[in-house]
Enzyme design. Structure first.
Site, mmCIF file in Angstrom:
data_model
loop_
_atom_site.group_PDB
_atom_site.id
_atom_site.type_symbol
_atom_site.label_atom_id
_atom_site.label_comp_id
_atom_site.label_asym_id
_atom_site.label_seq_id
_atom_site.Cartn_x
_atom_site.Cartn_y
_atom_site.Cartn_z
ATOM 1 C CG ASP A 129 94.687 -38.824 80.986
ATOM 2 O OD1 ASP A 129 94.056 -39.561 80.198
ATOM 3 O OD2 ASP A 129 95.067 -39.186 82.106
ATOM 4 C CE LYS B 74 88.797 -45.397 82.622
ATOM 5 N NZ LYS B 74 89.632 -44.372 83.209
ATOM 6 C CE1 TYR C 168 94.805 -42.788 89.448
ATOM 7 C CE2 TYR C 168 93.444 -43.511 87.617
ATOM 8 C CZ TYR C 168 94.367 -43.789 88.604
ATOM 9 O OH TYR C 168 94.837 -45.076 88.742
HETATM 10 C C1 PLP Z 1 91.036 -44.484 83.855
HETATM 11 C C2 PLP Z 1 91.987 -43.353 83.655
HETATM 12 C C3 PLP Z 1 93.383 -43.558 83.621
HETATM 13 C C4 PLP Z 1 94.010 -44.873 83.946
HETATM 14 O O1 PLP Z 1 93.662 -45.872 83.056
HETATM 15 P P1 PLP Z 1 93.828 -47.419 83.513
HETATM 16 O O2 PLP Z 1 93.495 -48.179 82.289
HETATM 17 O O3 PLP Z 1 92.872 -47.611 84.655
HETATM 18 O O4 PLP Z 1 95.234 -47.598 83.944
HETATM 19 C C5 PLP Z 1 94.176 -42.484 83.288
HETATM 20 N N1 PLP Z 1 93.658 -41.272 83.045
HETATM 21 C C6 PLP Z 1 92.343 -41.040 83.082
HETATM 22 C C7 PLP Z 1 91.822 -39.690 82.764
HETATM 23 C C8 PLP Z 1 91.459 -42.067 83.413
HETATM 24 O O5 PLP Z 1 90.147 -41.809 83.494
#
Ligand code: PLP
Length: 438
Positions: free
Chosen positions: A245, A278, A150
């Protein structure tokens, strides 16, 4: 703690009912609605350290921690002080501040692949901008992502695999035109042969490969060393960028992120672009993307890739993030966090084995995953072999007894520095009870 059985006195249920009148599904992010596991979401009243209290004043040991950011636990005194102090000086200016430089310098100091970063407000925004940057920097349109990863909800990333490698993806959400995902190729995670085939077919047209190096959005699945090595080699060979990511893994699995974990085994290993979120916000809306100076100088106002944000580099959010990064940079922080996380998963594993429950688990730093499966899965279809009804019984068994894990079997879990060995022992003993009834 005993579950509250008097429905008329259940404040969570009445708040959920009220929320559903004015907010779609009663929540501002779908997974919070408990659709996968059923039951009533807990409305959080307050939180401190490793705990939160719901609307019924029930206490829970929190293994979600806002889906990762709360690595120090809730209400850490140093972070709280930094936020309060920053708020007194103003919430937002739409003009540069010294603290943005400090945070950028701190991130760059901790992650060797970064020479420059741009601060934004959410992981979605950071990932979306990273794709635009990769496309702008290479002059190419197509890119690879992997099933089960994601990267936020930008249009081009809401996509599932098409039929065969010659065809590109299909949208996974209404409102995303097929044309918008026609450049996104979705491959199976950890499948080296498929990756090689995709590069053989599309190599010169690929802007980037985007990957969660330790995937936390299909519970917890590591990219294997051979797979990661091949990702790096093929990108370099074909002039595509490797985009990590690390919104979830950054400053969570190790101080230098997942890339530092891979660099232990692959000498000199670095991604070209890193997406963060995060933990760097410590619970405030803050995210970032970065890379080498050469790549980042493609960004406006220096270069042709446009990106902007009214609240980007927000003074209160940067104070929160900076205070958080300073705490986690203390010597031994990650050794202790890793020890506690391993204590948890080893305890759960032993309890499951004793009770004859199929179980496998893995962790890195303060991030963990467990599966009601005999062996650790390597990709999304294997993760989804977990029997949903069994997971739901486990989830509700834990929840009723004051242990809060993610309300879906495809989400990772998080331990914070505030969790004590006693909290973990309590969790394991509650889990043992629930395993007996599975
Ligand atoms: C949480 C997450 C996102 C999205 O971040 P948001 O602040 O919720 O938009 C993107 N990539 C990864 C791997 C994530 O865990």
């Amino acid at each position: 703690m005993k579950p509250n059985t008097d429905l008329s006195a259940d404040r969570n249920a009445s708040l959920f009912e009220r929320a559903r009148q004015v907010i779609p599904g009663g929540v501002n992010s779908p997974v919070r609605a408990f659709r996968a596991v059923g039951g009533t979401p807990r409305f959080v009243k307050r939180a401190l350290g490793p705990y939160f209290w719901d609307a019924n004043d029930q206490r829970y040991i929190d293994y979600i921690g806002s889906w990762g950011p709360m690595i120090l636990g809730h209400g850490h005194p140093a972070v709280l002080e930094a936020v309060q102090k920053a708020a007194l000086d103003g919430f937002s200016f739409g003009a540069p501040t010294e603290r943005e430089i400090e945070l950028a310098e701190e991130i760059i100091r901790l992650v060797p692949s970064l020479e420059m970063v741009r601060l934004v407000s959410s992981g979605t925004e950071a990932a979306m901008s990273a794709i635009r940057l990769a496309r702008g920097a290479t002059g190419r349109s197509k890119f690879i992502k992997f099933e089960g990863c994601y990267h936020g909800h930008a249009d081009a990333l809401l996509v599932k695999a098409g039929s065969g490698l010659a065809t590109f993806g299909n949208p996974t959400s209404a409102g995303v035109p097929p044309e918008v995902v026609q450049h996104t190729l979705v491959l199976e995670y950890n499948n080296v042969a498929q990756l090689e085939e995709a590069f053989a077919l599309h190599g010169p047209e690929l802007a980037c490969v985007m990957i969660e190096p330790i995937a936390g959005n299909m519970n917890f699945v590591r990219a294997s060393m051979p797979f990661m090595r091949r990702c790096r080699e093929l990108c370099t060979q074909h002039g595509a960028l490797l985009v990590f990511d690390e919104v979830m893994t950054g400053f969570r699995v190790a101080l230098g992120g997942a890339q530092s974990v891979y660099a232990r085994d692959i000498p000199g290993f670095q991604p070209d672009i890193t997406v963060m979120g995060k933990v760097i916000g410590g619970g405030m809306p803050l995210a970032a993307f970065g890379g080498s100076r050469k790549i980042m100088e493609q960004m406006a106002p220096l270069g042709p890739v446009y990106q902007a944000g009214t609240l980007s580099g927000n003074p209160v959010a940067t104070a929160c993030g900076l205070a958080t990064l300073r705490e986690i940079s203390q010597p031994g922080f990650f050794d202790e966090l890793s020890r506690k996380t391993r204590l948890l998963i080893d305890g759960l594993k032993d309890a499951a084995v004793d009770e004859g429950v199929a179980f496998s688990a893995d962790s890195e730093g303060g991030m963990f995953g467990f599966f009601l499966l005999d062996a650790l899965p390597q990709n999304y279809p294997q993760v989804m072999k977990t029997e949903g009804a069994r997971f739901n019984r486990l989830f509700h068994g834990l929840l009723d007894r004051g242990i809060y894990i993610a309300p879906a079997l495809y989400e990772a879990g998080f331990v914070s520095a505030a969790h004590t060995d006693a909290d973990i022992a309590e969790t394991v003993s509650v889990a043992r009870e629930v395993f007996k009834s599975l």
